[in-house]
Design a protein around this motif. Structure first.
Motif, PDB file in Angstrom:
ATOM      1  N   LYS A  67       0.813  -1.218   0.000  1.00  0.00           N
ATOM      2  CA  LYS A  67       0.000   0.000   0.000  1.00  0.00           C
ATOM      3  C   LYS A  67       0.846   1.267   0.000  1.00  0.00           C
ATOM      4  CE  LYS A  67      -4.093  -1.946   2.248  1.00  0.00           C
ATOM      5  NZ  LYS A  67      -5.040  -1.832   3.404  1.00  0.00           N
ATOM      6  N   GLY A  68       1.961   1.238   0.719  1.00  0.00           N
ATOM      7  CA  GLY A  68       2.821   2.409   0.746  1.00  0.00           C
ATOM      8  C   GLY A  68       3.224   2.810   2.149  1.00  0.00           C
ATOM      9  N   THR A  69       3.885   3.951   2.239  1.00  0.00           N
ATOM     10  CA  THR A  69       4.340   4.497   3.517  1.00  0.00           C
ATOM     11  C   THR A  69       3.548   5.762   3.810  1.00  0.00           C
ATOM     12  OG1 THR A  69       6.565   3.610   3.180  1.00  0.00           O
ATOM     13  CG2 THR A  69       6.318   5.381   4.799  1.00  0.00           C
ATOM     14  N   PHE A  70       2.961   5.825   4.999  1.00  0.00           N
ATOM     15  CA  PHE A  70       2.065   6.917   5.355  1.00  0.00           C
ATOM     16  C   PHE A  70       2.542   7.615   6.628  1.00  0.00           C
ATOM     17  CE2 PHE A  70      -0.205   3.795   2.942  1.00  0.00           C
ATOM     18  CZ  PHE A  70      -1.072   4.503   2.128  1.00  0.00           C
ATOM     19  N   VAL A  71       2.347   8.927   6.672  1.00  0.00           N
ATOM     20  CA  VAL A  71       2.627   9.674   7.895  1.00  0.00           C
ATOM     21  C   VAL A  71       1.594   9.265   8.939  1.00  0.00           C
ATOM     22  CG1 VAL A  71       2.775  11.963   8.940  1.00  0.00           C
ATOM     23  CG2 VAL A  71       3.582  11.599   6.594  1.00  0.00           C
ATOM     24  N   THR A  72       2.050   8.995  10.135  1.00  0.00           N
ATOM     25  CA  THR A  72       1.158   8.554  11.202  1.00  0.00           C
ATOM     26  C   THR A  72       0.136   9.636  11.552  1.00  0.00           C
ATOM     27  OG1 THR A  72       2.885   7.159  12.134  1.00  0.00           O
ATOM     28  CG2 THR A  72       1.063   7.738  13.585  1.00  0.00           C
ATOM     29  N   ASP A  73      -1.080   9.197  11.801  1.00  0.00           N
ATOM     30  CA  ASP A  73      -2.159  10.098  12.218  1.00  0.00           C
ATOM     31  C   ASP A  73      -2.593   9.664  13.617  1.00  0.00           C
ATOM     32  OD1 ASP A  73      -4.205  11.875  12.401  1.00  0.00           O
ATOM     33  OD2 ASP A  73      -5.438  10.993  10.816  1.00  0.00           O
ATOM     34  N   PRO A  74      -1.964  10.210  14.671  1.00  0.00           N
ATOM     35  CA  PRO A  74      -2.230   9.715  16.029  1.00  0.00           C
ATOM     36  C   PRO A  74      -3.656   9.979  16.486  1.00  0.00           C
ATOM     37  CG  PRO A  74      -0.924  11.720  16.100  1.00  0.00           C
ATOM     38  CD  PRO A  74      -0.998  11.318  14.666  1.00  0.00           C
ATOM     39  N   SER A  75      -4.211   9.007  17.183  1.00  0.00           N
ATOM     40  CA  SER A  75      -5.560   9.135  17.727  1.00  0.00           C
ATOM     41  C   SER A  75      -5.509   9.888  19.053  1.00  0.00           C
ATOM     42  CB  SER A  75      -6.155   7.748  17.959  1.00  0.00           C
ATOM     43  OG  SER A  75      -5.467   7.097  19.022  1.00  0.00           O
ATOM     44  N   PRO A  76      -6.652  10.372  19.545  1.00  0.00           N
ATOM     45  CA  PRO A  76      -6.668  11.028  20.859  1.00  0.00           C
ATOM     46  C   PRO A  76      -6.113  10.137  21.969  1.00  0.00           C
ATOM     47  CG  PRO A  76      -8.707  11.474  19.692  1.00  0.00           C
ATOM     48  CD  PRO A  76      -7.962  10.468  18.870  1.00  0.00           C
ATOM     49  N   THR A  77      -6.418   8.843  21.904  1.00  0.00           N
ATOM     50  CA  THR A  77      -5.905   7.918  22.922  1.00  0.00           C
ATOM     51  C   THR A  77      -4.389   7.831  22.863  1.00  0.00           C
ATOM     52  OG1 THR A  77      -7.930   6.597  22.901  1.00  0.00           O
ATOM     53  CG2 THR A  77      -5.931   5.534  23.733  1.00  0.00           C
ATOM     54  N   GLU A  78      -3.839   7.742  21.657  1.00  0.00           N
ATOM     55  CA  GLU A  78      -2.385   7.667  21.503  1.00  0.00           C
ATOM     56  C   GLU A  78      -1.709   8.944  21.983  1.00  0.00           C
ATOM     57  OE1 GLU A  78      -2.027   4.674  17.651  1.00  0.00           O
ATOM     58  OE2 GLU A  78      -2.503   6.798  17.349  1.00  0.00           O
ATOM     59  N   ILE A  79      -2.344  10.081  21.718  1.00  0.00           N
ATOM     60  CA  ILE A  79      -1.798  11.358  22.177  1.00  0.00           C
ATOM     61  C   ILE A  79      -1.790  11.412  23.702  1.00  0.00           C
ATOM     62  CG2 ILE A  79      -2.216  13.846  22.255  1.00  0.00           C
ATOM     63  CD1 ILE A  79      -3.365  13.559  19.386  1.00  0.00           C
ATOM     64  N   ALA A  80      -2.907  11.019  24.308  1.00  0.00           N
ATOM     65  CA  ALA A  80      -3.000  11.035  25.771  1.00  0.00           C
ATOM     66  C   ALA A  80      -1.971  10.100  26.393  1.00  0.00           C
ATOM     67  CB  ALA A  80      -4.413  10.641  26.204  1.00  0.00           C
ATOM     68  N   GLU A  81      -1.798   8.930  25.800  1.00  0.00           N
ATOM     69  CA  GLU A  81      -0.827   7.974  26.333  1.00  0.00           C
ATOM     70  C   GLU A  81       0.597   8.519  26.237  1.00  0.00           C
ATOM     71  OE1 GLU A  81      -1.586   4.444  24.115  1.00  0.00           O
ATOM     72  OE2 GLU A  81      -3.257   3.800  25.397  1.00  0.00           O
ATOM     73  N   ALA A  82       0.904   9.198  25.137  1.00  0.00           N
ATOM     74  CA  ALA A  82       2.244   9.774  24.982  1.00  0.00           C
ATOM     75  C   ALA A  82       2.504  10.818  26.059  1.00  0.00           C
ATOM     76  CB  ALA A  82       2.391  10.394  23.593  1.00  0.00           C
ATOM     77  N   PHE A  83       1.511  11.653  26.336  1.00  0.00           N
ATOM     78  CA  PHE A  83       1.663  12.657  27.394  1.00  0.00           C
ATOM     79  C   PHE A  83       1.830  11.988  28.758  1.00  0.00           C
ATOM     80  CE2 PHE A  83       0.317  16.033  24.523  1.00  0.00           C
ATOM     81  CZ  PHE A  83       0.950  17.143  25.055  1.00  0.00           C
ATOM     82  N   ASP A  84       1.075  10.926  29.001  1.00  0.00           N
ATOM     83  CA  ASP A  84       1.158  10.250  30.297  1.00  0.00           C
ATOM     84  C   ASP A  84       2.548   9.657  30.528  1.00  0.00           C
ATOM     85  OD1 ASP A  84      -1.448  10.893  30.864  1.00  0.00           O
ATOM     86  OD2 ASP A  84      -2.267   8.951  30.239  1.00  0.00           O
ATOM     87  N   VAL A  85       3.100   9.036  29.489  1.00  0.00           N
ATOM     88  CA  VAL A  85       4.442   8.467  29.618  1.00  0.00           C
ATOM     89  C   VAL A  85       5.468   9.583  29.769  1.00  0.00           C
ATOM     90  CG1 VAL A  85       6.220   7.091  28.479  1.00  0.00           C
ATOM     91  CG2 VAL A  85       3.829   6.385  28.347  1.00  0.00           C
ATOM     92  N   ARG A  86       5.287  10.654  29.014  1.00  0.00           N
ATOM     93  CA  ARG A  86       6.205  11.787  29.134  1.00  0.00           C
ATOM     94  C   ARG A  86       6.186  12.344  30.558  1.00  0.00           C
ATOM     95  NH1 ARG A  86       5.305  17.865  26.739  1.00  0.00           N
ATOM     96  NH2 ARG A  86       7.194  18.759  27.627  1.00  0.00           N
ATOM     97  N   ARG A  87       5.004  12.408  31.153  1.00  0.00           N
ATOM     98  CA  ARG A  87       4.903  12.941  32.516  1.00  0.00           C
ATOM     99  C   ARG A  87       5.692  12.077  33.500  1.00  0.00           C
ATOM    100  NH1 ARG A  87       0.881  11.941  36.253  1.00  0.00           N
ATOM    101  NH2 ARG A  87      -0.483  11.136  34.623  1.00  0.00           N
ATOM    102  N   VAL A  88       5.568  10.772  33.377  1.00  0.00           N
ATOM    103  CA  VAL A  88       6.316   9.871  34.257  1.00  0.00           C
ATOM    104  C   VAL A  88       7.820  10.086  34.091  1.00  0.00           C
ATOM    105  CG1 VAL A  88       6.875   7.457  34.720  1.00  0.00           C
ATOM    106  CG2 VAL A  88       4.501   8.131  34.329  1.00  0.00           C
TER     107      VAL A  88
END
Length: 233
Positions: A72-93
């Motif tokens: 299919k190809g290579t696509f730029v990631t389109d993060p979901s709200p859940t993925e964004i929240a999880e990234a912030f949570d890990v960053r906070r830790v």
């Protein structure tokens, strides 16, 4: 893409340079979330072969910035709200732990570097139109947090932070064109610096945790508003 947007490469480490350029283009929204990358066009513009390009894309895929879909190809990631929240949570830790480590070993010279960043951020918030300085503010804010993690003196912590923070940067680039709470963010930076000056680890943990959690909630609100605008008549 315009022909002059991607520079031709001259360094020996082609894969690294391709990686650096594509990562910057993704974070700056030159390549939009969800966009399919035209690899032949990228090769032509940058003057590289498929091998260093694939090596760079594999690194970006490991960091979650692109998704490689077979046939299919290579696509730029389109993060979901859940993925964004999880990234912030890990960053906070990670950053709460980073300030604890940094407070025990930070030098006066390093503290001055942090003071200089906070001073620059303060000067930016004094302008009337925050939309004009937002990208510069985000860049200096990123450097402020990066320095704290660096001063913690833990190599693995820094590597994990860089990986997670890439997702945070991507989300901020996509969903926020103007920060409505720069004055609040700046007050939080000042509190973090005040705790650093006092070497108050408990206050540092609390200030950093609150700072990142508030930023997460603010960004998620922006995302919800953006979705609402798309569905409005």
């Amino acid at each position: 893409m315009a022909n002059d947007e991607l520079p031709k490469l001259t360094r020996r480490n082609m894969s690294q340079e391709v990686y650096d350029i594509l990562k910057e283009k993704i974070l700056s929204k030159y390549f939009a979330p969800g966009q399919r990358l035209n690899l032949a066009e990228i090769e032509q513009q940058m003057g590289v072969s498929r091998t260093p390009l694939k090596e760079a894309l594999n690194r970006l895929a490991l960091e979650g910035l692109v998704e490689i879909k077979p046939r299919k190809g290579t696509f730029v990631t389109d993060p979901s709200p859940t993925e964004i929240a999880e990234a912030f949570d890990v960053r906070r830790v990670l950053e709460v732990y980073a300030v604890e480590l940094a407070a025990k070993r930070v030098t006066e010279s390093q503290l001055q570097q942090l003071r200089d960043k906070v001073k620059k951020l303060r000067s930016l918030t004094e302008v009337e139109d925050w939309t004009q300085i937002y990208q510069e503010y985000v860049a200096i804010d990123h450097e402020f947090h990066r320095l704290i993690v660096e001063f913690a003196g833990n190599k693995r912590l820094k590597e994990l932070w860089e990986q997670v923070n890439t997702h945070v940067q991507m989300a901020r680039a996509r969903y926020r064109s103007a920060e409505r709470e720069l004055d609040q963010a700046q007050r939080e930076h000042e509190e973090i610096m005040k705790a650093f000056e006092a070497r108050n680890i408990d206050a540092l943990r609390e200030a950093m945790s609150y700072h990142i959690e508030r930023a997460k909630q603010s960004l998620l609100r922006d995302l919800e508003e953006s979705k609402g605008q798309k569905h409005s008549p």
